[in-house]
Scaffold this motif. Structure first.
Motif, PDB file in Angstrom:
ATOM      1  N   ILE A 132       0.839  -1.189   0.000  1.00  0.00           N
ATOM      2  CA  ILE A 132       0.000   0.000   0.000  1.00  0.00           C
ATOM      3  C   ILE A 132       0.881   1.249   0.000  1.00  0.00           C
ATOM      4  CG2 ILE A 132      -0.289  -0.152   2.516  1.00  0.00           C
ATOM      5  CD1 ILE A 132      -3.102   1.145   2.101  1.00  0.00           C
ATOM      6  N   VAL A 133       0.540   2.163  -0.878  1.00  0.00           N
ATOM      7  CA  VAL A 133       1.256   3.436  -1.002  1.00  0.00           C
ATOM      8  C   VAL A 133       0.239   4.531  -0.725  1.00  0.00           C
ATOM      9  CG1 VAL A 133       2.597   4.929  -2.522  1.00  0.00           C
ATOM     10  CG2 VAL A 133       2.763   2.442  -2.764  1.00  0.00           C
ATOM     11  N   SER A 134       0.546   5.380   0.250  1.00  0.00           N
ATOM     12  CA  SER A 134      -0.396   6.430   0.620  1.00  0.00           C
ATOM     13  C   SER A 134       0.338   7.646   1.168  1.00  0.00           C
ATOM     14  CB  SER A 134      -1.377   5.921   1.682  1.00  0.00           C
ATOM     15  OG  SER A 134      -2.203   6.972   2.149  1.00  0.00           O
ATOM     16  N   GLY A 135      -0.140   8.814   0.805  1.00  0.00           N
ATOM     17  CA  GLY A 135       0.374  10.051   1.371  1.00  0.00           C
ATOM     18  C   GLY A 135       0.090  10.160   2.856  1.00  0.00           C
ATOM     19  N   GLN A 136      -0.880   9.387   3.357  1.00  0.00           N
ATOM     20  CA  GLN A 136      -1.184   9.396   4.788  1.00  0.00           C
ATOM     21  C   GLN A 136      -0.035   8.835   5.626  1.00  0.00           C
ATOM     22  OE1 GLN A 136      -4.998   7.908   6.006  1.00  0.00           O
ATOM     23  NE2 GLN A 136      -6.057   8.873   4.288  1.00  0.00           N
ATOM     24  N   PHE A 137       0.920   8.163   4.992  1.00  0.00           N
ATOM     25  CA  PHE A 137       2.058   7.596   5.714  1.00  0.00           C
ATOM     26  C   PHE A 137       3.221   8.585   5.845  1.00  0.00           C
ATOM     27  CE2 PHE A 137       0.528   3.357   3.836  1.00  0.00           C
ATOM     28  CZ  PHE A 137      -0.296   3.111   4.918  1.00  0.00           C
ATOM     29  N   GLY A 139       5.736  11.067   7.134  1.00  0.00           N
ATOM     30  CA  GLY A 139       6.160  11.404   8.484  1.00  0.00           C
ATOM     31  C   GLY A 139       5.994  10.298   9.507  1.00  0.00           C
ATOM     32  N   MET A 140       5.520   9.137   9.086  1.00  0.00           N
ATOM     33  CA  MET A 140       5.311   8.021  10.021  1.00  0.00           C
ATOM     34  C   MET A 140       6.451   7.019   9.935  1.00  0.00           C
ATOM     35  SD  MET A 140       1.347   6.934   9.603  1.00  0.00           S
ATOM     36  CE  MET A 140       0.063   7.825  10.421  1.00  0.00           C
ATOM     37  N   ARG A 141       6.791   6.437  11.083  1.00  0.00           N
ATOM     38  CA  ARG A 141       7.721   5.311  11.117  1.00  0.00           C
ATOM     39  C   ARG A 141       6.974   4.061  10.656  1.00  0.00           C
ATOM     40  NH1 ARG A 141       8.053   7.396  16.310  1.00  0.00           N
ATOM     41  NH2 ARG A 141       7.190   5.446  17.052  1.00  0.00           N
ATOM     42  N   ALA A 142       7.727   3.030  10.320  1.00  0.00           N
ATOM     43  CA  ALA A 142       7.121   1.789   9.816  1.00  0.00           C
ATOM     44  C   ALA A 142       6.088   1.227  10.785  1.00  0.00           C
ATOM     45  CB  ALA A 142       8.201   0.749   9.530  1.00  0.00           C
ATOM     46  N   VAL A 143       6.381   1.212  12.073  1.00  0.00           N
ATOM     47  CA  VAL A 143       5.437   0.643  13.043  1.00  0.00           C
ATOM     48  C   VAL A 143       4.147   1.461  13.073  1.00  0.00           C
ATOM     49  CG1 VAL A 143       6.316   1.869  15.090  1.00  0.00           C
ATOM     50  CG2 VAL A 143       5.217  -0.362  15.346  1.00  0.00           C
ATOM     51  N   TYR A 166       4.274   2.199   2.089  1.00  0.00           N
ATOM     52  CA  TYR A 166       5.203   3.203   1.571  1.00  0.00           C
ATOM     53  C   TYR A 166       4.521   4.551   1.384  1.00  0.00           C
ATOM     54  CZ  TYR A 166       7.718  -1.032   0.121  1.00  0.00           C
ATOM     55  OH  TYR A 166       8.343  -2.249   0.093  1.00  0.00           O
ATOM     56  N   THR A 167       5.320   5.610   1.423  1.00  0.00           N
ATOM     57  CA  THR A 167       4.840   6.914   0.980  1.00  0.00           C
ATOM     58  C   THR A 167       5.035   6.950  -0.535  1.00  0.00           C
ATOM     59  OG1 THR A 167       6.985   8.012   1.154  1.00  0.00           O
ATOM     60  CG2 THR A 167       5.603   7.993   3.143  1.00  0.00           C
ATOM     61  N   PRO A 168       4.345   7.854  -1.220  1.00  0.00           N
ATOM     62  CA  PRO A 168       4.528   7.929  -2.668  1.00  0.00           C
ATOM     63  C   PRO A 168       5.982   8.180  -3.091  1.00  0.00           C
ATOM     64  CG  PRO A 168       2.521   9.065  -2.059  1.00  0.00           C
ATOM     65  CD  PRO A 168       3.228   8.700  -0.774  1.00  0.00           C
ATOM     66  N   SER A 169       6.725   8.957  -2.316  1.00  0.00           N
ATOM     67  CA  SER A 169       8.118   9.234  -2.690  1.00  0.00           C
ATOM     68  C   SER A 169       9.051   8.045  -2.437  1.00  0.00           C
ATOM     69  CB  SER A 169       8.643  10.469  -1.947  1.00  0.00           C
ATOM     70  OG  SER A 169       8.667  10.242  -0.554  1.00  0.00           O
ATOM     71  N   GLU A 170       8.661   7.117  -1.566  1.00  0.00           N
ATOM     72  CA  GLU A 170       9.480   5.939  -1.268  1.00  0.00           C
ATOM     73  C   GLU A 170       9.258   4.791  -2.237  1.00  0.00           C
ATOM     74  OE1 GLU A 170       9.572   6.153   3.611  1.00  0.00           O
ATOM     75  OE2 GLU A 170       7.973   5.058   2.603  1.00  0.00           O
ATOM     76  N   TYR A 171       8.066   4.696  -2.773  1.00  0.00           N
ATOM     77  CA  TYR A 171       7.684   3.509  -3.544  1.00  0.00           C
ATOM     78  C   TYR A 171       8.370   3.480  -4.905  1.00  0.00           C
ATOM     79  CZ  TYR A 171       4.787  -0.092  -5.670  1.00  0.00           C
ATOM     80  OH  TYR A 171       4.345  -1.227  -6.284  1.00  0.00           O
TER      81      TYR A 171
END
Length: 102
Positions: free
Chosen positions: A43-48, A50-54, A81-86
């Motif tokens: 799942i890739v979302s902008g809601q992630f 600033g969040m750590r993996a946990v 993932y965030t969109p920039s990480e994926y």
């Protein structure tokens, strides 16, 4: 409704820009055709942002709620993932020690 479809429906509020759900039950012990017990979610979302993996995993678990239960989904591999990480590159799931032998 299948568990896979319910899982997808529950994750929709996270506004994913990419969502893939793989039923990996066939690689685990006790498998029979149609079994839904082990899933892999990418799942890739902008809601992630600033969040750590946990924290991302906690957000996914909160969304799927009671689907995680012995009589429903036994295992859920989460790749959040965030969109920039994926990059589209996702790790393979490990082999199950109790997988059916060929």
């Amino acid at each position: 409704m299948s568990l896979q479809a319910e899982l997808e429906q529950r994750l929709h509020p996270l506004q994913p820009t990419h969502l893939s759900i793989a039923n990996e039950s066939h690689g685990h012990g006790g498998y029979f055709p149609g079994k839904e017990s082990h899933f892999k979610v990418v799942i890739v979302s902008g809601q992630f942002d600033g969040m750590r993996a946990v924290q991302r995993h906690q957000k996914v678990y909160a969304a799927v709620g009671d689907l995680i239960a012995p009589s429903r989904i036994h295992a859920l591999a989460i790749h959040a993932y965030t969109p920039s990480e994926y990059t589209g590159d996702v790790p393979n799931s490990p082999d199950c020690a109790h997988a059916p032998k060929a």
